[in-house]
Design a protein around this motif. Sequence first.
Motif, PDB file in Angstrom:
ATOM      1  N   TRP B  21      36.165  52.445   7.513  1.00 58.61           N
ATOM      2  CA  TRP B  21      37.325  53.176   8.024  1.00 58.61           C
ATOM      3  C   TRP B  21      37.932  52.383   9.180  1.00 58.61           C
ATOM      4  O   TRP B  21      37.289  52.181  10.206  1.00 58.61           O
ATOM      5  CB  TRP B  21      36.908  54.582   8.487  1.00 58.61           C
ATOM      6  CG  TRP B  21      36.480  55.485   7.345  1.00 58.61           C
ATOM      7  CD1 TRP B  21      35.448  55.276   6.477  1.00 58.61           C
ATOM      8  CD2 TRP B  21      37.106  56.712   6.960  1.00 58.61           C
ATOM      9  NE1 TRP B  21      35.371  56.306   5.555  1.00 58.61           N
ATOM     10  CE2 TRP B  21      36.382  57.207   5.836  1.00 58.61           C
ATOM     11  CE3 TRP B  21      38.195  57.456   7.432  1.00 58.61           C
ATOM     12  CZ2 TRP B  21      36.727  58.408   5.194  1.00 58.61           C
ATOM     13  CZ3 TRP B  21      38.522  58.659   6.801  1.00 58.61           C
ATOM     14  CH2 TRP B  21      37.798  59.113   5.687  1.00 58.61           C
ATOM     15  N   LEU B  22      39.179  51.941   8.965  1.00 58.73           N
ATOM     16  CA  LEU B  22      39.901  51.222  10.024  1.00 58.73           C
ATOM     17  C   LEU B  22      40.877  52.192  10.691  1.00 58.73           C
ATOM     18  O   LEU B  22      41.619  52.892   9.982  1.00 58.73           O
ATOM     19  CB  LEU B  22      40.691  50.044   9.453  1.00 58.73           C
ATOM     20  CG  LEU B  22      39.967  49.026   8.568  1.00 58.73           C
ATOM     21  CD1 LEU B  22      40.936  47.911   8.150  1.00 58.73           C
ATOM     22  CD2 LEU B  22      38.777  48.434   9.289  1.00 58.73           C
ATOM     23  N   ARG B 239      36.944  50.034  -1.122  1.00 58.38           N
ATOM     24  CA  ARG B 239      36.272  51.171  -0.493  1.00 58.38           C
ATOM     25  C   ARG B 239      36.565  51.230   1.017  1.00 58.38           C
ATOM     26  O   ARG B 239      35.732  51.680   1.815  1.00 58.38           O
ATOM     27  CB  ARG B 239      34.761  51.127  -0.777  1.00 58.38           C
ATOM     28  CG  ARG B 239      34.461  51.325  -2.295  1.00 58.38           C
ATOM     29  CD  ARG B 239      33.004  51.570  -2.592  1.00 58.38           C
ATOM     30  NE  ARG B 239      32.430  52.695  -1.875  1.00 58.38           N
ATOM     31  CZ  ARG B 239      32.546  53.986  -2.229  1.00 58.38           C
ATOM     32  NH1 ARG B 239      33.240  54.329  -3.304  1.00 58.38           N
ATOM     33  NH2 ARG B 239      31.976  54.936  -1.509  1.00 58.38           N
ATOM     34  N   THR B 240      37.762  50.735   1.331  1.00 58.50           N
ATOM     35  CA  THR B 240      38.178  50.709   2.747  1.00 58.50           C
ATOM     36  C   THR B 240      39.504  51.439   2.907  1.00 58.50           C
ATOM     37  O   THR B 240      40.400  51.308   2.065  1.00 58.50           O
ATOM     38  CB  THR B 240      38.309  49.243   3.219  1.00 58.50           C
ATOM     39  OG1 THR B 240      37.019  48.619   3.076  1.00 58.50           O
ATOM     40  CG2 THR B 240      38.748  49.151   4.667  1.00 58.50           C
ATOM     41  N   ILE B 241      39.617  52.192   3.987  1.00 60.98           N
ATOM     42  CA  ILE B 241      40.854  52.936   4.237  1.00 60.98           C
ATOM     43  C   ILE B 241      41.369  52.645   5.648  1.00 60.98           C
ATOM     44  O   ILE B 241      40.596  52.553   6.592  1.00 60.98           O
ATOM     45  CB  ILE B 241      40.635  54.468   4.007  1.00 60.98           C
ATOM     46  CG1 ILE B 241      41.969  55.215   4.078  1.00 60.98           C
ATOM     47  CG2 ILE B 241      39.609  55.058   4.972  1.00 60.98           C
ATOM     48  CD1 ILE B 241      41.881  56.632   3.510  1.00 60.98           C
ATOM     49  N   MET B 242      42.679  52.450   5.740  1.00 57.13           N
ATOM     50  CA  MET B 242      43.335  52.209   7.033  1.00 57.13           C
ATOM     51  C   MET B 242      44.050  53.482   7.448  1.00 57.13           C
ATOM     52  O   MET B 242      44.893  53.997   6.699  1.00 57.13           O
ATOM     53  CB  MET B 242      44.333  51.046   6.886  1.00 57.13           C
ATOM     54  CG  MET B 242      45.235  50.803   8.079  1.00 57.13           C
ATOM     55  SD  MET B 242      44.343  50.056   9.480  1.00 57.13           S
ATOM     56  CE  MET B 242      45.280  50.706  10.880  1.00 57.13           C
ATOM     57  N   GLY B 257      46.737  44.315   2.426  1.00 55.93           N
ATOM     58  CA  GLY B 257      45.351  43.855   2.312  1.00 55.93           C
ATOM     59  C   GLY B 257      44.602  44.493   1.153  1.00 55.93           C
ATOM     60  O   GLY B 257      43.390  44.302   1.025  1.00 55.93           O
ATOM     61  N   GLY B 258      45.313  45.294   0.338  1.00 55.28           N
ATOM     62  CA  GLY B 258      44.670  45.933  -0.813  1.00 55.28           C
ATOM     63  C   GLY B 258      43.793  47.117  -0.441  1.00 55.28           C
ATOM     64  O   GLY B 258      42.895  47.514  -1.198  1.00 55.28           O
ATOM     65  N   LEU B 259      44.027  47.700   0.757  1.00 56.70           N
ATOM     66  CA  LEU B 259      43.251  48.867   1.192  1.00 56.70           C
ATOM     67  C   LEU B 259      43.999  50.155   0.843  1.00 56.70           C
ATOM     68  O   LEU B 259      45.201  50.137   0.615  1.00 56.70           O
ATOM     69  CB  LEU B 259      43.050  48.832   2.723  1.00 56.70           C
ATOM     70  CG  LEU B 259      42.739  47.498   3.396  1.00 56.70           C
ATOM     71  CD1 LEU B 259      42.612  47.684   4.914  1.00 56.70           C
ATOM     72  CD2 LEU B 259      41.469  46.887   2.818  1.00 56.70           C
ATOM     73  N   SER B 260      43.276  51.262   0.836  1.00 56.29           N
ATOM     74  CA  SER B 260      43.954  52.553   0.781  1.00 56.29           C
ATOM     75  C   SER B 260      44.427  52.887   2.190  1.00 56.29           C
ATOM     76  O   SER B 260      43.945  52.305   3.169  1.00 56.29           O
ATOM     77  CB  SER B 260      42.998  53.631   0.267  1.00 56.29           C
ATOM     78  OG  SER B 260      42.661  53.345  -1.075  1.00 56.29           O
ATOM     79  N   THR B 261      45.385  53.830   2.274  1.00 55.21           N
ATOM     80  CA  THR B 261      45.960  54.130   3.588  1.00 55.21           C
ATOM     81  C   THR B 261      46.099  55.632   3.793  1.00 55.21           C
ATOM     82  O   THR B 261      46.356  56.375   2.849  1.00 55.21           O
ATOM     83  CB  THR B 261      47.355  53.477   3.734  1.00 55.21           C
ATOM     84  OG1 THR B 261      48.174  53.894   2.639  1.00 55.21           O
ATOM     85  CG2 THR B 261      47.267  51.957   3.735  1.00 55.21           C
ATOM     86  N   LEU B 262      45.926  56.039   5.047  1.00 56.46           N
ATOM     87  CA  LEU B 262      46.107  57.451   5.412  1.00 56.46           C
ATOM     88  C   LEU B 262      47.054  57.512   6.610  1.00 56.46           C
ATOM     89  O   LEU B 262      46.772  56.941   7.662  1.00 56.46           O
ATOM     90  CB  LEU B 262      44.746  58.075   5.773  1.00 56.46           C
ATOM     91  CG  LEU B 262      44.762  59.473   6.419  1.00 56.46           C
ATOM     92  CD1 LEU B 262      45.405  60.517   5.525  1.00 56.46           C
ATOM     93  CD2 LEU B 262      43.326  59.913   6.786  1.00 56.46           C
ATOM     94  N   LEU B 263      48.188  58.187   6.405  1.00 59.52           N
ATOM     95  CA  LEU B 263      49.174  58.336   7.479  1.00 59.52           C
ATOM     96  C   LEU B 263      48.963  59.662   8.198  1.00 59.52           C
ATOM     97  O   LEU B 263      48.802  60.694   7.558  1.00 59.52           O
ATOM     98  CB  LEU B 263      50.589  58.297   6.890  1.00 59.52           C
ATOM     99  CG  LEU B 263      51.752  58.487   7.878  1.00 59.52           C
ATOM    100  CD1 LEU B 263      51.917  57.252   8.767  1.00 59.52           C
ATOM    101  CD2 LEU B 263      53.055  58.774   7.132  1.00 59.52           C
ATOM    102  N   VAL B 264      48.974  59.606   9.540  1.00 59.01           N
ATOM    103  CA  VAL B 264      48.882  60.842  10.332  1.00 59.01           C
ATOM    104  C   VAL B 264      50.191  61.017  11.113  1.00 59.01           C
ATOM    105  O   VAL B 264      50.923  60.059  11.342  1.00 59.01           O
ATOM    106  CB  VAL B 264      47.676  60.811  11.305  1.00 59.01           C
ATOM    107  CG1 VAL B 264      46.366  60.793  10.525  1.00 59.01           C
ATOM    108  CG2 VAL B 264      47.753  59.611  12.259  1.00 59.01           C
ATOM    109  N   PHE B 265      50.466  62.261  11.520  1.00 59.27           N
ATOM    110  CA  PHE B 265      51.748  62.548  12.183  1.00 59.27           C
ATOM    111  C   PHE B 265      51.584  62.828  13.685  1.00 59.27           C
ATOM    112  O   PHE B 265      52.386  63.546  14.271  1.00 59.27           O
ATOM    113  CB  PHE B 265      52.451  63.718  11.482  1.00 59.27           C
ATOM    114  CG  PHE B 265      52.792  63.416  10.048  1.00 59.27           C
ATOM    115  CD1 PHE B 265      53.670  62.383   9.742  1.00 59.27           C
ATOM    116  CD2 PHE B 265      52.218  64.149   9.013  1.00 59.27           C
ATOM    117  CE1 PHE B 265      53.983  62.092   8.413  1.00 59.27           C
ATOM    118  CE2 PHE B 265      52.528  63.857   7.685  1.00 59.27           C
ATOM    119  CZ  PHE B 265      53.404  62.832   7.380  1.00 59.27           C
ATOM    120  N   THR B 266      50.542  62.258  14.267  1.00 58.56           N
ATOM    121  CA  THR B 266      50.317  62.473  15.703  1.00 58.56           C
ATOM    122  C   THR B 266      50.917  61.343  16.548  1.00 58.56           C
ATOM    123  O   THR B 266      50.696  61.294  17.760  1.00 58.56           O
ATOM    124  CB  THR B 266      48.801  62.570  15.982  1.00 58.56           C
ATOM    125  OG1 THR B 266      48.130  61.541  15.241  1.00 58.56           O
ATOM    126  CG2 THR B 266      48.255  63.921  15.573  1.00 58.56           C
TER     127      THR B 266
END
Lengths: 302, 302
Positions: B21-22, B239-242, B257-266
């Motif tokens: 987890w990045l 198996r890595t998420i940014m 970089g071929g990673l999955s991504t999670l956007l937050v609204f904070t």
Amino acid sequence: MAARLSLKQDYERLLEDYDTWLFDCDGVLWQGSTLIDGVKEVLDFLRSKGKAVLFVTNNATKSRKSYKTKFDDLGIKADVDEVFGSAFASAVYISSVLKLPKDKKVYVIGMSGMEEELRDEGISFIGGTSPEDNTLEPFSLANWTPDPNVGAVLCGLDTSINYTKLSKAFAYLRRDPSVAFLVSNEDSTYPTADGLLPGAGSVSAPLRYALGKDPVAIGKPNSTMLTCIKAKHDFDPKRTIMVGDRLNTDILFGQSGGLSTLLVFTGITQETEITGPNASPIVPTYVTSSLGDLRVLITPQP
Amino acid sequence: MAARLSLKQDYERLLEDYDTWLFDCDGVLWQGSTLIDGVKEVLDFLRSKGKAVLFVTNNATKSRKSYKTKFDDLGIKADVDEVFGSAFASAVYISSVLKLPKDKKVYVIGMSGMEEELRDEGISFIGGTSPEDNTLEPFSLANWTPDPNVGAVLCGLDTSINYTKLSKAFAYLRRDPSVAFLVSNEDSTYPTADGLLPGAGSVSAPLRYALGKDPVAIGKPNSTMLTCIKAKHDFDPKRTIMVGDRLNTDILFGQSGGLSTLLVFTGITQETEITGPNASPIVPTYVTSSLGDLRVLITPQP
């Protein structure tokens, strides 16, 4: 392709065809603080033939009055009304085109010459040379009260550029999209006697980048400068020639205004830049080595 | 379209699918100096499940060591080796990719954190916080002797930016095209507790404009930062998420970089920017309101 002037008759034709002569200054009349050979004689000769002679400079660090001092020091005849600088043109733009209400102020990134022109045009301003904004102390939005009357940000060459000035200008422009974003000119570099330094366009580049928005640019090659000249001097574009050393400012400026153009090689542009496969798409009407070449027209008195 | 996480099982799937987890920091873990609700518990929980937790920030004003102090102050567990800042990545780039010879120096526009990382990597530098270059006095090329050993210019956020630093950096890059032009990151703005200020990309914009040339950018979204992380930590991109708050840095960085991504609204991005006809073309894999939402995974102990 640009016509290369070389014979006496080439220069005689030029004298016949143009009544109004616009000159860029640095790199055309002088280099730093050194007058270019023959320039004084050529300008005097043009005046003696009844030509209108005007000086058009993007330098926004000096007011027209202090620019006039430079002409005096180098022994070139010039009247303040014949000098058009981008600081002056910016002030005229703000009062005549933008019509900034009298209760509004300009936030200035610039030097005393710009302040002098704004003052002469009756425009209120803050920032500029004020000690408060000429600091390398850390800047915090928490310790700052924005002036609610700022209606425009004007940015020119400022050799005291710093993070406080950039942050305040950015905040004024970001908070209220109706605040006008103006730059005196977009020159990437600033020629000095010892070499090139970053120019006015480079000083305003952080604002452009941070805002993701382009400013209204006043100086050459923009037509705003020509509108400003036209407001003070009547001339026929077909019988007017712009003499300059930069393709992307002077020559483009002349072309956009429907003027003929003469490129000289005593400044920024090298002769190699206008010939060959990598030549600039901006093509002047004429080229000559130096403004001093026109001395060939001056018949020695017996 | 991004998957909106909302049910407990959505978050459970995330936990199953990703081992590394990045995290971006500002706007994800904290806002200015305020910890975001639930972040500490969520990070502790991820660690308790054996997840690798890494922190990736474009902030180049702090070294990893001083960044670690911020984590300590906010009570977040973090090891210096888990923190990747763009100043550190720039230093690694200079020594490992650019392979700047040991007798060469870097001219720095940046703050003490950048100097600390260069020093730790054994790289000689000038400029930066040196009193000589932190001045608003006029700069003249005539009164300056360039250091012939400068082989690179590195520019990051520098709240003491001034005309002397810009002129020297410009002169080094202009005189010798073999001098590398590097920027720690290209963020247009810099978030502070009281609002946005011009960012590192804005501080280097004058050089870009004066030179008419783009630098090598190290930080997110550029792959250089990921190369730097990979050199220190082994991970499987699948198996890595940014996790981040900025589409054009964090999310783009993960995607490139071929990673999955999670956007937050904070942080910077508003929910309206990813929906509707004007939605950004950068689409994260997942979105959730806040990293704190993952608290739903933490089963209270009886």
